[in-house]
Design a protein around this motif. Structure first.
Motif, PDB file in Angstrom:
ATOM      1  N   SER A  43       0.850  -1.186   0.000  1.00  0.00           N
ATOM      2  CA  SER A  43       0.000   0.000   0.000  1.00  0.00           C
ATOM      3  C   SER A  43       0.888   1.239   0.000  1.00  0.00           C
ATOM      4  O   SER A  43       2.109   1.147   0.158  1.00  0.00           O
ATOM      5  CB  SER A  43      -0.918  -0.010   1.225  1.00  0.00           C
ATOM      6  OG  SER A  43      -1.913   0.982   1.140  1.00  0.00           O
ATOM      7  N   ASP A  44       0.273   2.396  -0.220  1.00  0.00           N
ATOM      8  CA  ASP A  44       1.040   3.633  -0.071  1.00  0.00           C
ATOM      9  C   ASP A  44       0.662   4.306   1.245  1.00  0.00           C
ATOM     10  O   ASP A  44      -0.320   3.942   1.888  1.00  0.00           O
ATOM     11  CB  ASP A  44       0.872   4.562  -1.277  1.00  0.00           C
ATOM     12  CG  ASP A  44      -0.517   5.160  -1.414  1.00  0.00           C
ATOM     13  OD1 ASP A  44      -1.074   5.645  -0.407  1.00  0.00           O
ATOM     14  OD2 ASP A  44      -1.055   5.163  -2.534  1.00  0.00           O
ATOM     15  N   SER A  45       1.452   5.301   1.632  1.00  0.00           N
ATOM     16  CA  SER A  45       1.274   5.890   2.957  1.00  0.00           C
ATOM     17  C   SER A  45      -0.080   6.579   3.105  1.00  0.00           C
ATOM     18  O   SER A  45      -0.651   6.588   4.212  1.00  0.00           O
ATOM     19  CB  SER A  45       2.405   6.881   3.248  1.00  0.00           C
ATOM     20  OG  SER A  45       2.506   7.862   2.226  1.00  0.00           O
ATOM     21  N   ASN A  46      -0.627   7.136   2.030  1.00  0.00           N
ATOM     22  CA  ASN A  46      -1.940   7.780   2.123  1.00  0.00           C
ATOM     23  C   ASN A  46      -3.039   6.763   2.372  1.00  0.00           C
ATOM     24  O   ASN A  46      -3.846   6.896   3.305  1.00  0.00           O
ATOM     25  CB  ASN A  46      -2.245   8.557   0.837  1.00  0.00           C
ATOM     26  CG  ASN A  46      -1.442   9.830   0.710  1.00  0.00           C
ATOM     27  OD1 ASN A  46      -0.868  10.314   1.681  1.00  0.00           O
ATOM     28  ND2 ASN A  46      -1.389  10.385  -0.495  1.00  0.00           N
ATOM     29  N   GLU A  70       4.867  -0.567   2.895  1.00  0.00           N
ATOM     30  CA  GLU A  70       4.361   0.764   2.543  1.00  0.00           C
ATOM     31  C   GLU A  70       5.356   1.508   1.660  1.00  0.00           C
ATOM     32  O   GLU A  70       6.563   1.471   1.891  1.00  0.00           O
ATOM     33  CB  GLU A  70       4.094   1.562   3.820  1.00  0.00           C
ATOM     34  CG  GLU A  70       3.470   2.920   3.591  1.00  0.00           C
ATOM     35  CD  GLU A  70       3.220   3.672   4.888  1.00  0.00           C
ATOM     36  OE1 GLU A  70       2.226   3.370   5.561  1.00  0.00           O
ATOM     37  OE2 GLU A  70       4.043   4.549   5.237  1.00  0.00           O
ATOM     38  N   VAL A  71       4.829   2.172   0.624  1.00  0.00           N
ATOM     39  CA  VAL A  71       5.659   3.003  -0.258  1.00  0.00           C
ATOM     40  C   VAL A  71       5.077   4.412  -0.292  1.00  0.00           C
ATOM     41  O   VAL A  71       3.967   4.655   0.190  1.00  0.00           O
ATOM     42  CB  VAL A  71       5.737   2.416  -1.684  1.00  0.00           C
ATOM     43  CG1 VAL A  71       6.265   0.992  -1.658  1.00  0.00           C
ATOM     44  CG2 VAL A  71       4.381   2.480  -2.383  1.00  0.00           C
ATOM     45  N   GLU A  72       5.817   5.318  -0.875  1.00  0.00           N
ATOM     46  CA  GLU A  72       5.337   6.687  -1.024  1.00  0.00           C
ATOM     47  C   GLU A  72       4.271   6.741  -2.125  1.00  0.00           C
ATOM     48  O   GLU A  72       4.349   6.000  -3.110  1.00  0.00           O
ATOM     49  CB  GLU A  72       6.486   7.623  -1.383  1.00  0.00           C
ATOM     50  CG  GLU A  72       7.463   7.853  -0.241  1.00  0.00           C
ATOM     51  CD  GLU A  72       6.777   8.449   0.979  1.00  0.00           C
ATOM     52  OE1 GLU A  72       6.094   9.474   0.820  1.00  0.00           O
ATOM     53  OE2 GLU A  72       6.919   7.872   2.068  1.00  0.00           O
ATOM     54  N   PRO A  73       3.262   7.601  -1.981  1.00  0.00           N
ATOM     55  CA  PRO A  73       2.249   7.731  -3.029  1.00  0.00           C
ATOM     56  C   PRO A  73       2.825   8.396  -4.270  1.00  0.00           C
ATOM     57  O   PRO A  73       3.779   9.171  -4.188  1.00  0.00           O
ATOM     58  CB  PRO A  73       1.168   8.598  -2.379  1.00  0.00           C
ATOM     59  CG  PRO A  73       1.885   9.367  -1.313  1.00  0.00           C
ATOM     60  CD  PRO A  73       2.993   8.496  -0.838  1.00  0.00           C
ATOM     61  N   SER A  77       6.832   5.957  -7.481  1.00  0.00           N
ATOM     62  CA  SER A  77       7.010   4.673  -6.801  1.00  0.00           C
ATOM     63  C   SER A  77       6.942   3.496  -7.767  1.00  0.00           C
ATOM     64  O   SER A  77       7.258   2.369  -7.387  1.00  0.00           O
ATOM     65  CB  SER A  77       5.961   4.495  -5.689  1.00  0.00           C
ATOM     66  OG  SER A  77       6.310   5.252  -4.550  1.00  0.00           O
ATOM     67  N   GLY A 105      -4.659  -0.091  -2.851  1.00  0.00           N
ATOM     68  CA  GLY A 105      -4.342   1.271  -3.257  1.00  0.00           C
ATOM     69  C   GLY A 105      -4.820   1.574  -4.656  1.00  0.00           C
ATOM     70  O   GLY A 105      -5.667   0.864  -5.212  1.00  0.00           O
ATOM     71  N   ILE A 109      -0.116   1.400  -7.078  1.00  0.00           N
ATOM     72  CA  ILE A 109       0.059   0.252  -6.184  1.00  0.00           C
ATOM     73  C   ILE A 109      -0.341  -1.044  -6.886  1.00  0.00           C
ATOM     74  O   ILE A 109       0.337  -2.073  -6.766  1.00  0.00           O
ATOM     75  CB  ILE A 109      -0.758   0.441  -4.888  1.00  0.00           C
ATOM     76  CG1 ILE A 109      -0.170   1.578  -4.052  1.00  0.00           C
ATOM     77  CG2 ILE A 109      -0.809  -0.851  -4.070  1.00  0.00           C
ATOM     78  CD1 ILE A 109       1.261   1.354  -3.601  1.00  0.00           C
TER      79      ILE A 109
END
Length: 353
Positions: A43-46, A70-73, A77, A105, A109
Motif C-alpha cells: 500500500s502507499d502511505s496515504n 508501505e511506499v510513497e504515493p 514509486s 491502493g 500500487i
C-alpha cells in the motif's frame, strides 16, 4: 447490492466483486479464495493511513497473518528501485510461493504490487483491492502489471491476472477532487471507444451528480474491459483500444517528469489531441473533439495541450509498446463510441505531433 463480474481468460477465471462497503468484508472473500495464512499487503502511505489498520485487523480476525509494505504515493514509486525494495520486504516478511499478496491502493500500487507478485519467486498469487476511481474502472482489471523506466512508462511489465478484484465505491469519498477527476478521464475514454450512451449520460451529469451513479459507471466500465480482455488478453488487437488517449498522454506525463499532470489528465489531453488531428485529416466526425473537450472541462480536467519539443515527443512515441520496428498503432475514434486502431509508419509520426 453485490455485483459479480467473472473474467474468463485462457489460463484463469476470476471474479470482480463490486459493492458499497465491501472493503470491510474483504477478509471473508479472501478466506474463500486462500487457505494459507501469510499475506503481504502492499500500500502507499496515504491509503494505508486511512484503511490499513482496519484492513489488517479484519484479516487477523479471520485467522490470517498479514504484514504491510508501505511506499510513497505517486507515479515515482513505479520504479525499479522501489520494486526491488518491495520484493525484499515481502521476502523478509516471510512470503513464499504458496502465500498471497494484496494490492491495497490506486493504480500505481496495483501495477507495482502486481508486477512484484508476477515476478517474485516466479509468481505469487495476488488480489487487487483498488481504492481510486482510475484503478477501480481500469487498471485493476485485466492483468497488466508494470513499472516505469526513466526513458518511458510501463516498459517493464507482464500480464498476470489476479485471483480477484474487490471494488468498494464508498472508498472514493476519501479521494481528493483532482484524483476523482483523474479517474473520470478514463471513464470518458471508455465512453469514447465503446459506449455512446455512457458518453451522453456523462454530458447530462456533473462532478457532483456523477458520484451518485458510481455503481453504474464502475459496472459499465468493468464490463467493457472484461469483454475486451476476454477477446484479447495479451494486447495484440482489440485490447489496444483501451489505450485511446494514452499514447500522447504518456508523452505528456513523461515530458513533465510525472509531476505536473496526473495519468488521467494526460489521457484526457491525449484524447483531445488525437481527435483534433483526426478531424483535420477527415478521419474523425467533425465536432467530436469539441464534445470530448467539453466533457473533460465538465469534470474539471485540463484540455490545453502543452507545448513540447517535437524531437523529444517523437523519440518517446517510438518507444510506445504498441509499435513494431517500422510501424506504430495509434488509437483513434471515428465518432463517439466507435474506436479503432490506425497503423501508421513511424516516419509519418510528425503529422500527429
Amino acid at each position: 447490492m453485490l455485483n459479480i463480474l467473472n473474467v474468463v481468460t485462457k489460463d484463469k477465471t476470476y471474479p470482480i466483486y463490486i459493492e458499497r462497503g465491501i472493503i470491510s468484508k474483504s477478509a471473508e472473500i479472501i478466506k474463500d479464495l486462500y487457505s494459507g495464512k501469510r499475506i503481504g499487503i502492499v500500500s502507499d502511505s496515504n491509503v494505508n493511513g486511512i484503511y490499513g489498520d482496519e484492513f489488517s485487523k479484519d484479516l487477523e480476525n479471520a485467522g490470517f497473518e498479514p504484514f504491510t509494505v508501505e511506499v510513497e504515493p505517486g507515479e515515482k514509486s513505479k520504479s525499479l528501485s522501489v520494486y526491488e525494495r518491495v520484493c525484499t520486504k515481502l521476502l523478509e516478511g516471510g512470503i513464499t510461493r504458496s502465500d498471497m499478496i494484496i494490492a491495497l491502493g490506486g493504480g500505481v500500487i496495483g501495477d507495482l504490487a502486481g508486477f512484484a507478485a508476477a515476478t517474485l519467486l516466479r509468481g505469487v498469487r495476488f488480489i487487487q483491492v483498488p481504492t481510486s476511481l482510475i484503478a477501480q474502472i481500469d487498471s485493476s482489471v485485466g492483468g497488466k502489471v508494470a513499472v516505469n523506466l526513466e526513458i518511458g512508462k510501463n516498459l517493464i511489465g507482464n500480464f498476470y491476472q489476479p485471483e480477484a478484484v474487490i471494488i468498494d465505491p464508498n472508498v472514493l469519498s476519501t479521494l481528493e477532487d483532482r484524483f476523482f477527476s483523474d479517474g473520470m478521464a478514463e471513464v470518458i475514454k471508455y465512453a469514447c471507444i465503446k459506449d455512446r450512451e455512457l458518453f451522453e449520460k456523462l454530458e447530462k451529469l456533473n462532478i457532483d451528480s456523477v458520484k451518485e451513479c458510481m455503481d453504474y459507471i464502475i459496472m459499465t466500465c468493468c464490463s467493457i474491459k472484461r469483454d475486451i480482455v476476454q477477446i484479447d488478453e495479451k494486447d495484440k488487437g482489440e485490447r489496444m483500444l483501451l489505450n485511446f488517449g494514452h499514447t500522447f498522454g504518456h508523452v505528456v506525463e513523461k515530458y513533465f517528469g510525472y509531476s505536473k499532470y496526473t495519468h488521467g489528465e494526460g489521457v484526457g489531453l491525449g484524447m483531445v489531441h488525437m481527435t483534433r488531428k483526426g478531424e483535420n485529416m477527415d478521419i474523425v466526425a467533425p465536432g467530436t473533439s469539441d464534445r470530448i473537450q467539453g466533457l473533460l472541462e465538465r469534470y474539471n480536467l485540463p484540455v490545453e495541450y502543452p507545448q513540447m519539443e517535437s524531437k523529444v515527443v517523437e523519440d518517446t512515441l517510438r518507444l510506445d509498446k504498441k509499435s513494431s520496428s517500422n510501424d506504430i498503432n495509434l488509437i483513434m475514434i471515428e465518432a463517439i463510441g466507435k474506436g479503432y486502431i490506425k497503423k501508421i509508419r513511424k516516419n509519418n509520426l510528425k503529422q500527429f505531433i
